[in-house]
Design a protein around this motif. Sequence first.
Motif, PDB file in Angstrom:
ATOM      1  N   SER A  21       0.230   7.536  11.093  1.00 54.23           N
ATOM      2  CA  SER A  21      -0.343   7.209   9.995  1.00 54.23           C
ATOM      3  C   SER A  21      -1.617   6.849   9.689  1.00 54.23           C
ATOM      4  O   SER A  21      -2.276   6.915   8.690  1.00 54.23           O
ATOM      5  CB  SER A  21       0.590   6.468   9.157  1.00 54.23           C
ATOM      6  N   TYR A  22      -2.247   6.417  10.580  1.00 60.29           N
ATOM      7  CA  TYR A  22      -3.625   5.752  10.977  1.00 60.29           C
ATOM      8  C   TYR A  22      -4.712   6.646  11.529  1.00 60.29           C
ATOM      9  O   TYR A  22      -4.184   7.431  12.444  1.00 60.29           O
ATOM     10  CB  TYR A  22      -3.681   4.518  11.664  1.00 60.29           C
ATOM     11  N   GLU A  85      -7.967  -0.954   9.709  1.00 60.04           N
ATOM     12  CA  GLU A  85      -7.312   0.060   8.781  1.00 60.04           C
ATOM     13  C   GLU A  85      -5.954  -0.722   8.040  1.00 60.04           C
ATOM     14  O   GLU A  85      -5.683  -0.366   7.030  1.00 60.04           O
ATOM     15  CB  GLU A  85      -6.911   1.362   9.384  1.00 60.04           C
ATOM     16  N   HIS A  86      -5.189  -1.178   9.037  1.00 58.48           N
ATOM     17  CA  HIS A  86      -4.057  -1.808   8.797  1.00 58.48           C
ATOM     18  C   HIS A  86      -4.220  -2.898   7.741  1.00 58.48           C
ATOM     19  O   HIS A  86      -3.333  -3.035   6.861  1.00 58.48           O
ATOM     20  CB  HIS A  86      -3.351  -2.267   9.977  1.00 58.48           C
ATOM     21  N   ARG A  87      -4.929  -3.775   8.112  1.00 59.74           N
ATOM     22  CA  ARG A  87      -5.340  -4.999   7.335  1.00 59.74           C
ATOM     23  C   ARG A  87      -5.881  -4.600   5.903  1.00 59.74           C
ATOM     24  O   ARG A  87      -5.445  -5.201   4.868  1.00 59.74           O
ATOM     25  CB  ARG A  87      -6.398  -5.683   7.949  1.00 59.74           C
ATOM     26  N   ASN A  88      -6.897  -3.599   5.788  1.00 57.02           N
ATOM     27  CA  ASN A  88      -7.104  -3.128   4.533  1.00 57.02           C
ATOM     28  C   ASN A  88      -6.456  -2.047   3.963  1.00 57.02           C
ATOM     29  O   ASN A  88      -6.913  -1.773   2.674  1.00 57.02           O
ATOM     30  CB  ASN A  88      -8.852  -2.651   4.830  1.00 57.02           C
ATOM     31  N   ARG A  89      -5.431  -1.904   4.489  1.00 55.79           N
ATOM     32  CA  ARG A  89      -4.223  -0.703   3.893  1.00 55.79           C
ATOM     33  C   ARG A  89      -5.405   0.577   3.452  1.00 55.79           C
ATOM     34  O   ARG A  89      -5.053   1.164   2.436  1.00 55.79           O
ATOM     35  CB  ARG A  89      -3.906  -1.141   2.581  1.00 55.79           C
ATOM     36  N   ARG A  91      -6.408   4.272   3.461  1.00 54.56           N
ATOM     37  CA  ARG A  91      -5.634   5.678   3.551  1.00 54.56           C
ATOM     38  C   ARG A  91      -6.616   6.711   3.077  1.00 54.56           C
ATOM     39  O   ARG A  91      -7.605   6.640   2.785  1.00 54.56           O
ATOM     40  CB  ARG A  91      -4.591   5.704   2.279  1.00 54.56           C
TER      41      ARG A  91
END
Length: 99
Positions: A21-22, A85-89, A91
Amino acid sequence: MFAGLGQFADSCANCGLDFSSYNVGDGPAALLTMGIGTLIIVLALGVDSVFHPPFWVHVIIWVPFTAALTVISLRMAKAALLAAEHRNRAREAGKSDLL
């Protein structure tokens, strides 16, 4: 986190986080090309001005050094970008994000 040399696994082996998803893209590769290229040129010019080796010595020194540094750094840069990307959500932008 990685399934290959620079390719992400489908999911995390510990927590099951879906890495597909990233979208890390080519950002780390482009940044490393500029940074490592600059470093290698500066080092090669320094070695050349001090020792004056023939061209083939430069090839033997700098080609493997550049390849190794790029591969090692690419894994770290991709992991750092995925973590950001995961930390800042982060998309993909959609219609609701337009004006």
